[in-house]
Design a protein around this motif. Structure first.
Motif, mmCIF file in Angstrom:
data_model
loop_
_atom_site.group_PDB
_atom_site.id
_atom_site.type_symbol
_atom_site.label_atom_id
_atom_site.label_comp_id
_atom_site.label_asym_id
_atom_site.label_seq_id
_atom_site.Cartn_x
_atom_site.Cartn_y
_atom_site.Cartn_z
ATOM 1 N N VAL A 206 1.164 6.151 -0.946
ATOM 2 C CA VAL A 206 1.978 5.114 -0.288
ATOM 3 C C VAL A 206 2.763 4.296 -1.311
ATOM 4 N N THR A 207 2.233 4.127 -2.509
ATOM 5 C CA THR A 207 2.958 3.354 -3.537
ATOM 6 C C THR A 207 4.036 4.173 -4.216
ATOM 7 N N ALA B 129 9.884 0.902 -1.976
ATOM 8 C CA ALA B 129 9.875 -0.292 -1.130
ATOM 9 C C ALA B 129 8.468 -0.813 -0.879
ATOM 10 N N CYS B 130 7.423 -0.110 -1.332
ATOM 11 C CA CYS B 130 6.042 -0.548 -1.100
ATOM 12 C C CYS B 130 5.727 -1.715 -2.037
ATOM 13 N N SER B 131 5.458 -2.861 -1.436
ATOM 14 C CA SER B 131 5.168 -4.055 -2.228
ATOM 15 C C SER B 131 3.752 -4.569 -2.023
ATOM 16 N N ARG B 132 3.094 -4.157 -0.953
ATOM 17 C CA ARG B 132 1.727 -4.596 -0.675
ATOM 18 C C ARG B 132 0.915 -3.423 -0.139
ATOM 19 N N LEU C 233 3.585 2.223 6.058
ATOM 20 C CA LEU C 233 3.112 3.605 5.989
ATOM 21 C C LEU C 233 1.593 3.562 5.996
ATOM 22 N N ARG C 234 0.963 4.298 6.921
ATOM 23 C CA ARG C 234 -0.485 4.195 7.098
ATOM 24 C C ARG C 234 -1.131 5.583 7.013
ATOM 25 N N ILE C 235 -2.186 5.656 6.227
ATOM 26 C CA ILE C 235 -2.989 6.866 6.097
ATOM 27 C C ILE C 235 -4.420 6.532 6.510
ATOM 28 N N THR C 236 -4.958 7.289 7.448
ATOM 29 C CA THR C 236 -6.316 7.069 7.946
ATOM 30 C C THR C 236 -7.115 8.354 7.767
ATOM 31 N N ALA C 237 -8.319 8.219 7.240
ATOM 32 C CA ALA C 237 -9.184 9.373 6.995
ATOM 33 C C ALA C 237 -10.581 9.062 7.515
#
Length: 554
Positions: free
Chosen positions: A439-440, A444-447, A523-527
């Motif tokens: 995600v980083t 644009a990923c800041s958090r 953007l979300r990743i779930t496992a």
């Protein structure tokens, strides 16, 4: 035929002969034209007994057969007595021998070929029909004028033994496959708790009982419809459980349809139709059940193969993690040794060069020492080893993201982390680091927000990882400023830079699932991962208990 030794073990041969003769005499009073139960016993003995006992079986049938045939000399004639004095076992023996040698119904100890068994039953039924038809032709002149013709009687002699063999032999085959000396109670408990037994009690028996009662009450043609409807639950049970369900349900259907038929010497046309209907229906169910069982066996093999691959992948992953941990510890020890050596060397060099700290040699030595520490930390964080997974996610990951100019928040909820297996904790940390690196990679990923939750459902422990990266256009300038640190973020976290499919494969090793969702601003990743150790223990116990029941059908 294999050589038979009559001298060795003669008490066993005598016992087999006497036992078979007594059994032959015992079932004779209940034997009827449409239910010749001695045909099923004869076929089962030839199929299951070793060749060395066949002469004893022949003697055991010949003596009671003569006892029953000789009194009919005056009423049925000398020719009939001559033919019937030959035991019915004689024409069946070469057929069973040929089947056992050329297409064995039992290719292995716990394997039965249903197709070969059906062919053997058909051939033996035809052989018995020829024998009985010849005897009937010899006594036909002594019978009444309205007695059945020879072709019509031959149909009786074919259908009756075939139906009996089809209902008796599968039970003996199942007993042969499942029998384990000294485990009778355990096997009985497994049978009573099996899904086949429960489905038979809950569905098959009530439905067939209702249809059988309806068949006796209603008139033609609705009784035939009721007979046909009996095969619906039988077919459903066969599709679900294979040929064993066909054996159980087929026997019940035969008892409900064939036994109530007219047992006189002259069967009516409707009785013929019912028997032919049962023969075709049960045979088709057996063939269908054999195919279903073969598919179930193939699926079981594929499942076990997949389990072995999973187990090997887990072991490989765990061994790789152990090597990384050992390498990290070795690098830390090397960095510590290097620090002590450099300190002593610098103390000695200060006497010669007062401002050694500003010298390039000093800076290079300190940089090398720092790089070794960072390499050891990226391979296996010291915080993880000393304080566990939550500390590694809160400290190590937070420090790496802070150096890259990315805000970070970690939330850990639930319970059961201390009871999770070590491989699960390892994959949890690595999956979190891979997801954060993924995600980083967006400028644009800041958090980044990481949520870790553990729990237990019905005795099955699990852990959920959710990594969410907030995308803000205003953070692009900050990302460019920290571009070098962001490039090294994956290295600091020990991530390999996997894509979504590769991360999903890693999670799948532990019976988990991974999902990626893209929103406009995040953007979300779930496992989801499951405790593999518990699953392996349960599967190992289930496979051990079901070991003797696996190979049923070829």
């Amino acid at each position: 035929m294999a050589k038979v030794s009559l001298r060795s073990g003669w008490p066993a041969h005598v016992g087999v002969a006497v036992g078979y003769a007594l059994l032959y005499l015992a079932v004779h009073p209940i034997t009827t034209l449409n239910w010749p139960i001695h045909a099923g016993i004869r076929f089962a003995c030839l199929l299951l007994f070793p060749y060395r006992f066949w002469p004893a079986l022949l003697v055991g049938e010949a003596l009671p057969n003569l006892y029953e045939v000789l009194p009919c000399l005056d009423s049925l004639g000398r020719n009939w007595v001559m033919v019937r004095s030959i035991p019915a076992l004689v024409p069946i023996m070469p057929i069973v021998w040929w089947c056992r040698e050329k297409m064995p119904p039992f290719p292995a100890k716990r394997l039965v070929d249903i197709k070969a068994l059906i062919v053997c039953i058909v051939l033996c039924s035809v052989g018995g029909m020829l024998y009985s038809t010849l005897a009937y032709a010899m006594c036909r002149p002594f019978l009444a004028a309205d007695a059945d013709s020879v072709p019509l009687a031959s149909i009786q002699f074919l259908l009756g033994p075939y139906v009996v063999i089809l209902s008796v032999v599968p039970w003996l085959v199942m007993a042969k496959l499942d029998y384990r000396p000294g485990h009778f109670r355990e096997q009985l408990r497994q049978t009573l708790s099996s899904k086949l037994f429960m489905d038979t009690i809950a569905l098959l028996l009530p439905s067939i009982a209702i249809l059988a009662c309806l068949r006796t009450v209603v008139k033609d043609p609705f009784d035939q419809i009721a007979s046909l409807a009996m095969f619906l639950p039988m077919a459903w049970l066969t599709l679900k459980h294979g040929w064993r369900a066909a054996a159980v349900s087929g026997t019940i259907a035969i008892l409900c349809i064939c036994l109530p038929l007219d047992v006189s010497d002259k069967l009516q046309t409707r009785a013929y139709e019912s028997m032919v209907f049962v023969v075709i229906g049960v045979t088709c169910l057996f063939v269908l059940g054999a195919r279903i069982s073969a598919q179930l066996l193939q699926e079981e093999k594929e499942r076990r193969s997949a389990m072995n691959v999973q187990r090997l992948a887990r072991q490989t992953m765990q061994m790789g993690e152990q090597r990384m941990r050992q390498t990290s510890q070795a690098l830390e020890y090397l960095a510590g040794t290097l620090h002590v050596t450099n300190s002593r060397l610098l103390e000695q060099m200060r006497r010669i060069v007062p401002n050694i700290e500003s010298h390039a040699f000093y800076k290079q030595a300190m940089a090398a020492q720092t790089q070794i520490y960072q390499l050891a930390e990226s391979m296996h964080p010291l915080t993880w080893r000393e304080r566990g997974l939550p500390a590694a996610l809160n400290d190590t990951v937070a420090r790496a993201l802070d150096e890259a100019g990315i805000a970070y928040r970690c939330e850990i909820t639930g319970r059961g982390f201390t009871r999770l297996a070590s491989p699960v904790l390892t994959v949890t940390y690595r999956a979190a680091c891979e997801a954060i690196t993924y995600v980083t990679s967006r400028l644009a990923c800041s958090r980044v927000r990481l949520v870790l939750r553990g729990g237990e459902t019905q005795g099955r422990r699990w852990v959920v990882i959710r990594v969410e990266g907030v995308l803000e256009d205003t953070g692009v300038a900050n990302a460019v400023y920290f571009a070098e640190e962001r490039k090294r973020l994956g290295t600091k976290l020990g991530a390999s830079g996997l894509d979504i499919s590769e991360m999903r494969d890693n999670v799948g090793i532990f019976d988990g699932a991974l999902h990626l969702r893209s929103f406009k601003d995040r953007l979300r990743i779930t496992a989801l991962l499951h405790d593999a150790s518990q699953e392996q223990e349960a599967q190992r116990a289930a496979s051990h208990s079901a070991a003797p029941l696996r190979l049923w059908v070829k």
